[in-house]
Design a protein around this motif. Structure first.
Motif, PDB file in Angstrom:
ATOM      1  N   GLU A   1      -9.004   3.896   7.754  1.00 19.68           N
ATOM      2  CA  GLU A   1      -9.981   3.564   6.707  1.00 19.68           C
ATOM      3  C   GLU A   1      -9.613   2.242   6.038  1.00 19.68           C
ATOM      4  N   ILE A   2      -8.320   2.032   5.796  1.00 22.69           N
ATOM      5  CA  ILE A   2      -7.866   0.782   5.188  1.00 22.69           C
ATOM      6  C   ILE A   2      -8.131  -0.392   6.118  1.00 22.69           C
ATOM      7  N   LEU A   3      -7.822  -0.242   7.397  1.00 23.52           N
ATOM      8  CA  LEU A   3      -8.021  -1.331   8.356  1.00 23.52           C
ATOM      9  C   LEU A   3      -9.495  -1.653   8.536  1.00 23.52           C
ATOM     10  N   GLN A   4     -10.354  -0.640   8.483  1.00 17.42           N
ATOM     11  CA  GLN A   4     -11.792  -0.875   8.622  1.00 17.42           C
ATOM     12  C   GLN A   4     -12.346  -1.692   7.466  1.00 17.42           C
ATOM     13  N   LYS A   5     -11.694  -1.580   6.318  1.00 16.90           N
ATOM     14  CA  LYS A   5     -12.122  -2.356   5.145  1.00 16.90           C
ATOM     15  C   LYS A   5     -11.525  -3.753   5.139  1.00 16.90           C
ATOM     16  N   ASP A   6     -10.757  -4.070   6.212  1.00 20.45           N
ATOM     17  CA  ASP A   6     -10.093  -5.378   6.321  1.00 20.45           C
ATOM     18  C   ASP A   6      -9.126  -5.634   5.164  1.00 20.45           C
ATOM     19  N   ALA A   7      -8.609  -4.560   4.588  1.00 21.68           N
ATOM     20  CA  ALA A   7      -7.587  -4.720   3.546  1.00 21.68           C
ATOM     21  C   ALA A   7      -6.273  -5.118   4.215  1.00 21.68           C
ATOM     22  N   THR A   8      -5.615  -6.129   3.696  1.00 25.60           N
ATOM     23  CA  THR A   8      -4.380  -6.642   4.294  1.00 25.60           C
ATOM     24  C   THR A   8      -3.190  -6.296   3.400  1.00 25.60           C
ATOM     25  N   TYR A   9      -2.200  -5.631   3.983  1.00 23.81           N
ATOM     26  CA  TYR A   9      -0.993  -5.272   3.244  1.00 23.81           C
ATOM     27  C   TYR A   9       0.240  -5.712   4.035  1.00 23.81           C
TER      28      TYR A   9
ATOM     29  N   GLN B   1      -5.122   0.801  -7.433  1.00 21.01           N
ATOM     30  CA  GLN B   1      -6.074   0.717  -6.319  1.00 21.01           C
ATOM     31  C   GLN B   1      -5.389   0.542  -4.963  1.00 21.01           C
ATOM     32  N   ASP B   2      -4.072   0.356  -4.970  1.00 21.17           N
ATOM     33  CA  ASP B   2      -3.321   0.250  -3.723  1.00 21.17           C
ATOM     34  C   ASP B   2      -2.583   1.542  -3.381  1.00 21.17           C
TER      35      ASP B   2
ATOM     36  N   ALA C   1       0.853  -1.186   0.000  1.00 16.58           N
ATOM     37  CA  ALA C   1       0.000   0.000   0.000  1.00 16.58           C
ATOM     38  C   ALA C   1       0.888   1.234   0.000  1.00 16.58           C
ATOM     39  N   VAL C   2       0.478   2.258  -0.728  1.00 17.91           N
ATOM     40  CA  VAL C   2       1.231   3.511  -0.796  1.00 17.91           C
ATOM     41  C   VAL C   2       0.338   4.643  -0.281  1.00 17.91           C
ATOM     42  N   LEU C   3       0.825   5.362   0.718  1.00 14.18           N
ATOM     43  CA  LEU C   3       0.082   6.480   1.291  1.00 14.18           C
ATOM     44  C   LEU C   3       0.722   7.800   0.870  1.00 14.18           C
ATOM     45  N   VAL C   4      -0.112   8.720   0.338  1.00 15.22           N
ATOM     46  CA  VAL C   4       0.402  10.002  -0.140  1.00 15.22           C
ATOM     47  C   VAL C   4      -0.467  11.140   0.407  1.00 15.22           C
ATOM     48  N   PRO C   5      -0.069  11.796   1.485  1.00 13.14           N
ATOM     49  CA  PRO C   5      -0.785  13.003   1.928  1.00 13.14           C
ATOM     50  C   PRO C   5      -0.638  14.092   0.858  1.00 13.14           C
ATOM     51  N   ALA C   6      -1.757  14.654   0.413  1.00 13.22           N
ATOM     52  CA  ALA C   6      -1.668  15.517  -0.772  1.00 13.22           C
ATOM     53  C   ALA C   6      -2.655  16.674  -0.731  1.00 13.22           C
ATOM     54  N   ARG C   7      -2.588  17.494   0.293  1.00 14.04           N
ATOM     55  CA  ARG C   7      -3.461  18.673   0.350  1.00 14.04           C
ATOM     56  C   ARG C   7      -2.947  19.740  -0.613  1.00 14.04           C
ATOM     57  N   ASP C   8      -3.757  20.102  -1.618  1.00 18.63           N
ATOM     58  CA  ASP C   8      -3.399  21.129  -2.612  1.00 18.63           C
ATOM     59  C   ASP C   8      -2.068  20.833  -3.296  1.00 18.63           C
ATOM     60  N   GLU C   9      -1.907  19.603  -3.739  1.00 18.15           N
ATOM     61  CA  GLU C   9      -0.647  19.185  -4.381  1.00 18.15           C
ATOM     62  C   GLU C   9      -0.840  18.847  -5.864  1.00 18.15           C
TER      63      GLU C   9
ATOM     64  N   VAL D   1       6.851   0.674   6.330  1.00 15.55           N
ATOM     65  CA  VAL D   1       6.633   0.066   7.643  1.00 15.55           C
ATOM     66  C   VAL D   1       5.908  -1.253   7.423  1.00 15.55           C
ATOM     67  N   ASP D   2       6.313  -2.269   8.163  1.00 18.28           N
ATOM     68  CA  ASP D   2       5.688  -3.585   8.088  1.00 18.28           C
ATOM     69  C   ASP D   2       4.193  -3.473   8.395  1.00 18.28           C
ATOM     70  N   GLY D   3       3.381  -4.115   7.569  1.00 14.89           N
ATOM     71  CA  GLY D   3       1.935  -4.071   7.749  1.00 14.89           C
ATOM     72  C   GLY D   3       1.472  -4.609   9.090  1.00 14.89           C
ATOM     73  N   GLU D   4       2.206  -5.570   9.646  1.00 15.78           N
ATOM     74  CA  GLU D   4       1.835  -6.121  10.948  1.00 15.78           C
ATOM     75  C   GLU D   4       1.961  -5.068  12.045  1.00 15.78           C
ATOM     76  N   LEU D   5       2.989  -4.210  11.944  1.00 14.48           N
ATOM     77  CA  LEU D   5       3.152  -3.135  12.917  1.00 14.48           C
ATOM     78  C   LEU D   5       2.005  -2.140  12.808  1.00 14.48           C
TER      79      LEU D   5
END
Length: 225
Positions: free
Chosen positions: A119-127, A70-71, A41-49, A207-211
């Motif tokens: 939000e990702i964890l609530q959807k039970d998405a596993t990474y 989609q990831d 999974a790739v997370l990108v904070p992007a306010r006005d970017e 970061v490891d998904g388990e952490l």
């Protein structure tokens, strides 16, 4: 000047001695992982970017290790942000924050990451891995591939080599570039040789998904996450 030079020399010797002591105490016990294709999974904070994020999305989608659109989770603060159109164009996930109206003090990167992870964890998405990038980052084509090798070697967290892309533009950019070089070469490279913790912040890390699952979100809210 002589006194200053002597003091600097003494300080350098103290740092060297401390590094040797810390190095002897740190013993890694890495467990290699055998995964054919870790889910990323790739997370990108992007306010006005909107001016810079498309280049990053293209770099991610053209990696030697396939990253699915989609990831990729791009985090914005409202749907009027022009970044939304760019995300739709590249079919990435969009995380729209709804926590700022009652908590304006949460307008920081760490809280944005926290909203996305929950939000990702609530959807039970596993990474297996969560990567974090700033929207203006530029990646070499094999960046993810090399970082995955660190994960396979047993590291739960790792930061890539970071440098400034406009180091010659002005004095501020030059100082930033030198700071990155200091952290990469003088700091982290030496720490790695002695199995010590590296300077870990900002962008360009995983970061490891388990952490992340254990944390239940992103609990870090400093100046640079």
């Amino acid at each position: 000047m002589i006194v200053l030079g002597v003091l600097c020399l003494i300080f350098a010797v103290i740092l060297w001695w401390r590094g040797m002591v810390v190095g002897k105490r740190n013993k890694l016990n890495l467990q290699e992982r055998v995964l054919r294709k870790p889910k990323i999974a790739v997370l990108v904070p992007a306010r006005d970017e909107s001016a810079v994020i498309e280049a990053l999305l293209i770099d991610l989608l053209e990696q030697t290790v396939r990253i699915r659109s989609q990831d990729i989770y791009v985090i914005v603060e409202d749907l009027n942000d022009s970044t939304v159109e760019i995300c739709a164009k590249h079919r990435t996930n969009l995380v729209v924050r709804n926590d700022l109206a009652d908590n304006p003090e949460r307008q920081r990167k760490g809280y944005a990451l926290d909203v996305a992870v929950k939000e990702i964890l609530q959807k039970d998405a596993t990474y297996d891995l969560f990567f974090v990038f700033d929207a203006d980052n530029v990646l070499t084509k094999n960046y993810i591939e090399e970082m995955v090798k660190c994960y396979e070697a047993g590291y739960d967290m790792a930061a890539g080599y970071r440098n400034s892309k406009n180091g010659n533009q002005n004095v501020i950019a030059a100082v930033s570039s030198l700071t990155f070089s200091m952290i990469n070469v003088i700091g982290n490279r030496g720490r790695i040789k002695h199995d010590a913790n590296i300077i870990f912040s900002g962008t360009g890390f995983f970061v490891d998904g388990e952490l992340v699952k254990e944390w239940g979100g992103w609990p870090f809210h400093g100046l640079t996450e």
